[in-house]
Design a protein around this motif. Structure first.
Motif, short mmCIF file in Angstrom:
data_model
loop_
_atom_site.label_atom_id
_atom_site.label_comp_id
_atom_site.label_asym_id
_atom_site.label_seq_id
_atom_site.Cartn_x
_atom_site.Cartn_y
_atom_site.Cartn_z
N CYS A 42 -66.18 -5.19 13.53
CA CYS A 42 -67.59 -4.80 13.41
C CYS A 42 -68.35 -5.12 14.70
O CYS A 42 -68.46 -6.30 15.07
N PRO A 62 -65.41 -1.25 3.42
CA PRO A 62 -66.51 -2.23 3.53
C PRO A 62 -67.88 -1.57 3.55
O PRO A 62 -68.81 -2.05 2.91
N ARG A 63 -68.00 -0.46 4.27
CA ARG A 63 -69.29 0.23 4.33
C ARG A 63 -69.70 0.73 2.95
O ARG A 63 -70.87 0.59 2.54
N CYS A 78 -61.43 -5.32 -3.20
CA CYS A 78 -61.52 -5.93 -1.87
C CYS A 78 -60.57 -7.11 -1.79
O CYS A 78 -60.59 -8.00 -2.65
N TYR A 104 -69.67 -9.77 6.44
CA TYR A 104 -69.28 -9.16 5.17
C TYR A 104 -68.77 -10.20 4.18
O TYR A 104 -68.99 -10.07 2.97
N CYS A 155 -62.31 -6.23 8.53
CA CYS A 155 -63.53 -5.50 8.90
C CYS A 155 -64.43 -6.32 9.82
O CYS A 155 -65.10 -5.78 10.70
N CYS A 197 -76.06 -4.18 9.42
CA CYS A 197 -75.14 -3.05 9.36
C CYS A 197 -75.81 -1.78 9.91
O CYS A 197 -76.94 -1.46 9.55
N CYS A 236 -65.41 -0.29 10.51
CA CYS A 236 -64.71 -1.12 9.53
C CYS A 236 -63.70 -0.31 8.71
O CYS A 236 -62.71 -0.86 8.22
N ILE A 259 -70.76 -2.18 0.83
CA ILE A 259 -72.08 -2.66 1.26
C ILE A 259 -73.18 -1.84 0.61
O ILE A 259 -74.19 -2.38 0.13
#
Length: 316
Positions: free
Chosen positions: A86, A48-49, A76, A92, A82, A25, A31, A52
């Motif tokens: 990416c 998503p970021r 989620c 992910y 995403c 990442c 995303c 993460i």
């Protein structure tokens, strides 16, 4: 993304895989534009970021999941939009699945949540129980406003979603639908769980198309592919359902060969294609591909243009 896992932590293959994903990442934020929960809520932690970062912090510090982390991971949808946007190829899906398993192991949910999740994990993958629960739910829809007034909003919402009627049940157990005319191939079709109850017409339409094109369709008698409980972090239950499905398909391959294993539900298809990863530590897994190679089947590839024998099955 820089990580700081210890060598002891990296000795765990799941943590090592998470470390590999995290390092891919680059925080670009592409995303966020395709994540439905971020678009709807506008919260970085519901992107998503953001998830993460939460997962990285939780795993690096090897600590139990907190309520705040669980809230954002639970939101989620696993739509994986995403992953399609990416530019760095961050996987992910495997990361959030590992986080869900960690949540399931380390976080104590409120009693109401535990009960609801246990009921869903037991009822939804079982076609018979799911059908019975929907019939009971149809009678209970009248009480949805009462449950809402009592503050049981989630239960009230579930009752409002129950359909007023159900289509006829498909035939249970293993059976084979012969091809119309000369047989061009032999395929297995996943029967599944929820879709078979709510919309059996989808598989029925697929069977009509395949048999008219000359393909024998095998319904091996498997149930849930394991996707539902896998996304709840219940790894052992998911792996048990995956093994059961693989064993049934392997038996079909050994009996008369299969050209493909077809899936008409996208979520099930994503999970089945990931069986190799899910079962990567299963000591019995190497025996299953050998069983496929021993197949005596002479059926052909599902592609009408192919004339080569393909005894090994592939998921489609």
């Amino acid at each position: 993304m820089q990580t700081s896992f210890t060598l002891a932590q990296l000795a765990d293959p799941d943590v090592a895989e998470a470390d590999k994903i995290l390092r891919a990442c680059v925080h670009c934020g592409f995303c966020t534009a395709t994540c439905p929960t971020y678009v709807l809520l506008g919260d970085e932690l519901d992107s998503p970021r953001g998830r993460i970062y939460l997962i990285k912090d939780m795993l690096e510090n090897d600590r139990p999941a907190t309520g705040e982390v669980v809230k954002h991971i639970d939101r989620c949808l696993s739509c994986l939009a995403c992953m399609t946007t990416c530019p760095s190829g961050v996987h992910y899906m495997h990361l959030v699945d590992h986080a869900r398993a960690h949540v399931e192991e380390t976080y104590s949910r409120p009693p109401g949540d535990r009960f609801l999740r246990a009921v869903l994990a037991r009822v939804l993958p079982d076609r018979t129980l799911f059908r019975l629960s929907l019939r009971a739910g149809a009678a209970g829809r009248l009480f949805a406003p009462l449950f809402g007034a009592l503050g049981l909003d989630r239960l009230a919402a579930m009752l409002r979603l129950v359909p007023s009627g159900l289509p006829p049940s498909p035939e249970e157990g293993r059976h084979v639908i012969p091809a119309q005319g000369a047989r061009r191939g032999r395929v297995a079709l996943l029967q599944g769980c929820a879709q078979a109850v709510l919309a059996p017409s989808i598989n029925a339409a697929a069977i009509r198309l395949l048999t008219r094109k000359g393909y024998e369709v095998v319904l091996a008698g498997e149930g849930c592919c394991g996707s539902l409980v896998h996304h709840m972090g219940r790894d052992e239950q998911a792996l048990a359902q995956a093994r059961a499905a693989i064993d049934l398909w392997t038996r079909e391959i050994e009996t008369d060969g299969l050209d493909a294993i077809l899936v008409t539900a996208s979520g099930c298809g994503t999970t089945i294609k990931d069986y190799g990863y899910m079962l990567r530590s299963d000591p019995a897994l190497p025996a299953r591909p050998r069983a496929c190679r021993r197949s005596r089947g002479t059926s052909r590839n599902i592609s009408p243009r192919s004339t080569s024998a393909r005894p090994r099955a592939r998921a489609v």
